[in-house]
Design a protein around this motif. Structure first.
Motif, PDB file in Angstrom:
ATOM      1  N   ASP A  30       0.844  -1.191   0.000  1.00  0.00           N
ATOM      2  CA  ASP A  30       0.000   0.000   0.000  1.00  0.00           C
ATOM      3  C   ASP A  30       0.883   1.246   0.000  1.00  0.00           C
ATOM      4  O   ASP A  30       1.583   1.518   0.978  1.00  0.00           O
ATOM      5  CB  ASP A  30      -0.911  -0.003   1.230  1.00  0.00           C
ATOM      6  N   PRO A  31       0.877   2.048  -1.078  1.00  0.00           N
ATOM      7  CA  PRO A  31       1.790   3.200  -1.147  1.00  0.00           C
ATOM      8  C   PRO A  31       1.496   4.258  -0.092  1.00  0.00           C
ATOM      9  O   PRO A  31       2.411   4.911   0.406  1.00  0.00           O
ATOM     10  CB  PRO A  31       1.572   3.740  -2.560  1.00  0.00           C
ATOM     11  N   LEU A  32       0.217   4.434   0.264  1.00  0.00           N
ATOM     12  CA  LEU A  32      -0.120   5.438   1.266  1.00  0.00           C
ATOM     13  C   LEU A  32       0.399   5.029   2.639  1.00  0.00           C
ATOM     14  O   LEU A  32       0.967   5.853   3.370  1.00  0.00           O
ATOM     15  CB  LEU A  32      -1.634   5.648   1.311  1.00  0.00           C
ATOM     16  N   ALA A  35       4.098   5.521   2.704  1.00  0.00           N
ATOM     17  CA  ALA A  35       4.455   6.937   2.801  1.00  0.00           C
ATOM     18  C   ALA A  35       4.268   7.445   4.226  1.00  0.00           C
ATOM     19  O   ALA A  35       5.104   8.200   4.752  1.00  0.00           O
ATOM     20  CB  ALA A  35       3.607   7.754   1.824  1.00  0.00           C
ATOM     21  N   ASN A  89       0.599  10.877  -2.613  1.00  0.00           N
ATOM     22  CA  ASN A  89      -0.281   9.709  -2.469  1.00  0.00           C
ATOM     23  C   ASN A  89      -1.602  10.077  -1.808  1.00  0.00           C
ATOM     24  O   ASN A  89      -2.636   9.491  -2.120  1.00  0.00           O
ATOM     25  CB  ASN A  89       0.432   8.630  -1.643  1.00  0.00           C
ATOM     26  N   TRP A  90      -1.554  11.024  -0.899  1.00  0.00           N
ATOM     27  CA  TRP A  90      -2.745  11.449  -0.174  1.00  0.00           C
ATOM     28  C   TRP A  90      -3.741  12.109  -1.120  1.00  0.00           C
ATOM     29  O   TRP A  90      -4.946  11.859  -1.058  1.00  0.00           O
ATOM     30  CB  TRP A  90      -2.322  12.401   0.929  1.00  0.00           C
ATOM     31  N   PRO A  95      -2.769   6.036 -10.865  1.00  0.00           N
ATOM     32  CA  PRO A  95      -1.639   5.305 -10.258  1.00  0.00           C
ATOM     33  C   PRO A  95      -0.321   5.551 -10.988  1.00  0.00           C
ATOM     34  O   PRO A  95       0.730   5.643 -10.343  1.00  0.00           O
ATOM     35  CB  PRO A  95      -2.077   3.838 -10.359  1.00  0.00           C
ATOM     36  N   ILE A  98       1.043   8.941  -9.955  1.00  0.00           N
ATOM     37  CA  ILE A  98       1.525   8.897  -8.571  1.00  0.00           C
ATOM     38  C   ILE A  98       2.869   8.187  -8.496  1.00  0.00           C
ATOM     39  O   ILE A  98       3.794   8.650  -7.820  1.00  0.00           O
ATOM     40  CB  ILE A  98       0.484   8.195  -7.672  1.00  0.00           C
ATOM     41  N   ARG A  99       2.989   7.046  -9.189  1.00  0.00           N
ATOM     42  CA  ARG A  99       4.263   6.308  -9.168  1.00  0.00           C
ATOM     43  C   ARG A  99       5.381   7.147  -9.778  1.00  0.00           C
ATOM     44  O   ARG A  99       6.509   7.174  -9.251  1.00  0.00           O
ATOM     45  CB  ARG A  99       4.114   4.997  -9.938  1.00  0.00           C
ATOM     46  N   THR A 102       6.311   9.959  -7.372  1.00  0.00           N
ATOM     47  CA  THR A 102       6.976   9.394  -6.191  1.00  0.00           C
ATOM     48  C   THR A 102       8.420   9.009  -6.501  1.00  0.00           C
ATOM     49  O   THR A 102       9.341   9.314  -5.728  1.00  0.00           O
ATOM     50  CB  THR A 102       6.201   8.169  -5.679  1.00  0.00           C
TER      51      THR A 102
END
Length: 389
Positions: A30-32, A35, A89-90, A95, A98-99, A102
């Motif tokens: 889970d990326p969130l 983070a 991510n928030w 996706p 976001i990737r 990040t």
């Protein structure tokens, strides 16, 4: 300033990290969650390793004078990058975007960390400085560049976060907007911290002594900024976590009048006992299940004509259409409940071949019907309308 102002936030950050750790272990992809965990871990590291006793201890254990400097600067840089990654991510989005964002952020701040240790290795800082390393070595080759690099990375992160939070706060409301405003204030204080550091270093370059800006003002500013940033990040997450149970309890209470009218109507039906420790959502589901079972039991006793008359009566009295519908359902249910009581042998149920149309069964109707039962007297209205009919 006492280093309790550093150890306190470090302890709270460590506690928050370990609270979040089980969730991360269950969902490591889970990326969130990753983070949030990285933000808490780096924030804890900043305050733990940034305290004067820990700076001296790390220098002593490694035998390298001032090795704490690139270590603390690197953790602070990692924290700055973690803040941006968490906000990315928030806020959400595709996706792929976001990737990409990040990875770009992690790569950039990762290179800065490598450069910090590289510049420290190239420079010479033999005299241990626990409080004023930034200004003491402001004119030392490579150490000077290391100091400027970490300040630039930290300032850039603070400005980016201030801008992103301000723009996003215009698009949202509620606890998220409040959290973003707190973060904006916290990062503006952080910008003031960086300004004091830059001013003190720049004064050394110009031959002046403004070291108090770095030692006496900047450190307290860091302690002031951190709670606002932490609360800003945590407030929406905590409120969202509590909001679900709160709405479940609210709905459980709202359904009370309707549930008390309908539960356990069938002689062979008993609601299963719910543990005191059952979550509110389970209690709501059980209460809704009992209500729907009551609908099925009363179905043969429903009087559509009575319902229409009650609805017309409510509309004539100035009720809104949706409230009139709920009131009419409440009247019909109350009359059906009395009909069941007056039929102890359940002859109507035994001889009924077709079911009558009952009240609406979605969540909004249930709450409105229950509210109508709690505010008015459907029983009296049912008797009056029946007599009139």
């Amino acid at each position: 300033m006492s280093d309790l102002s550093f150890f306190g936030p470090a302890l709270l950050g460590a506690l928050a990290f370990f609270i979040r750790l089980p969730g991360l272990l269950r969902n490591p992809r889970d990326p969130l969650l990753r983070a949030v965990a990285m933000l808490l871990l780096t924030a804890t590291g900043v305050f733990l390793f940034g305290s004067i006793p820990m700076i001296a201890k790390v220098n002593e254990m490694t035998g390298i004078a001032n090795i704490s400097a690139p270590l603390v600067y690197s953790i602070l840089t990692a924290f700055s990058g973690s803040c941006i990654v968490l906000l990315i991510n928030w806020r959400g989005g595709s996706p792929a975007r976001i990737r990409q964002a990040t990875r770009w952020c992690i790569g950039t701040y990762g290179l800065v960390i490598v450069a910090l240790f590289g510049l420290f290795a190239l420079g010479s800082a033999p005299v241990e400085r626990l409080r004023d390393l930034d200004t003491y070595y402001a004119n030392t080759p490579y150490i000077r560049e290391m100091i400027v690099l970490y300040l630039m990375a930290h300032t850039a992160s603070s400005l980016v976060m201030t801008s992103l939070c301000r723009r996003w706060s215009r698009e949202v409301d509620g606890e998220l907007r409040m959290g973003l405003h707190l973060m904006v204030f916290g990062y503006l204080v952080t910008v003031a911290y960086d300004a004091c550091k830059f001013s003190a270093v720049g004064a050394r370059w110009a031959g002046y002594d403004w070291d108090f800006l770095s030692t006496d003002i900047a450190r307290p500013l860091a302690s002031v900024a951190s709670p606002f940033v932490a609360i800003g990040f945590g407030l929406p997450l905590v409120v969202q976590r509590l909001k679900g149970p709160w709405w479940d309890w609210k709905r459980h209470r709202e359904l009370g009048p309707l549930w008390r009218l309908l539960h356990n109507l069938a002689p062979d039906h008993k609601s299963p006992r719910i543990s005191w420790f059952a979550p509110p959502g389970v209690r709501v589901l059980q209460r809704e299940s009992d209500i729907h079972d009551g609908f099925l039991t009363l179905n043969p006793y429903f009087d559509r004509g009575l319902r229409d008359a009650a609805r017309a009566d409510a509309l004539a009295g100035g009720a809104a259409p949706e409230d009139a519908e709920a009131y009419a359902d409440a009247v019909m249910l109350t009359a059906a409940r009395e009909g069941l009581r007056a039929d102890p042998g359940h002859q109507v149920i035994a001889s009924s071949e077709a079911l009558q149309e009952g009240p609406g069964g979605d969540s909004l109707d249930l709450a409105r019907i229950s509210k109508a039962l709690g505010r008015h007297s459907p029983a009296g209205a049912a008797v009056r309308l029946t007599v009139q009919g």
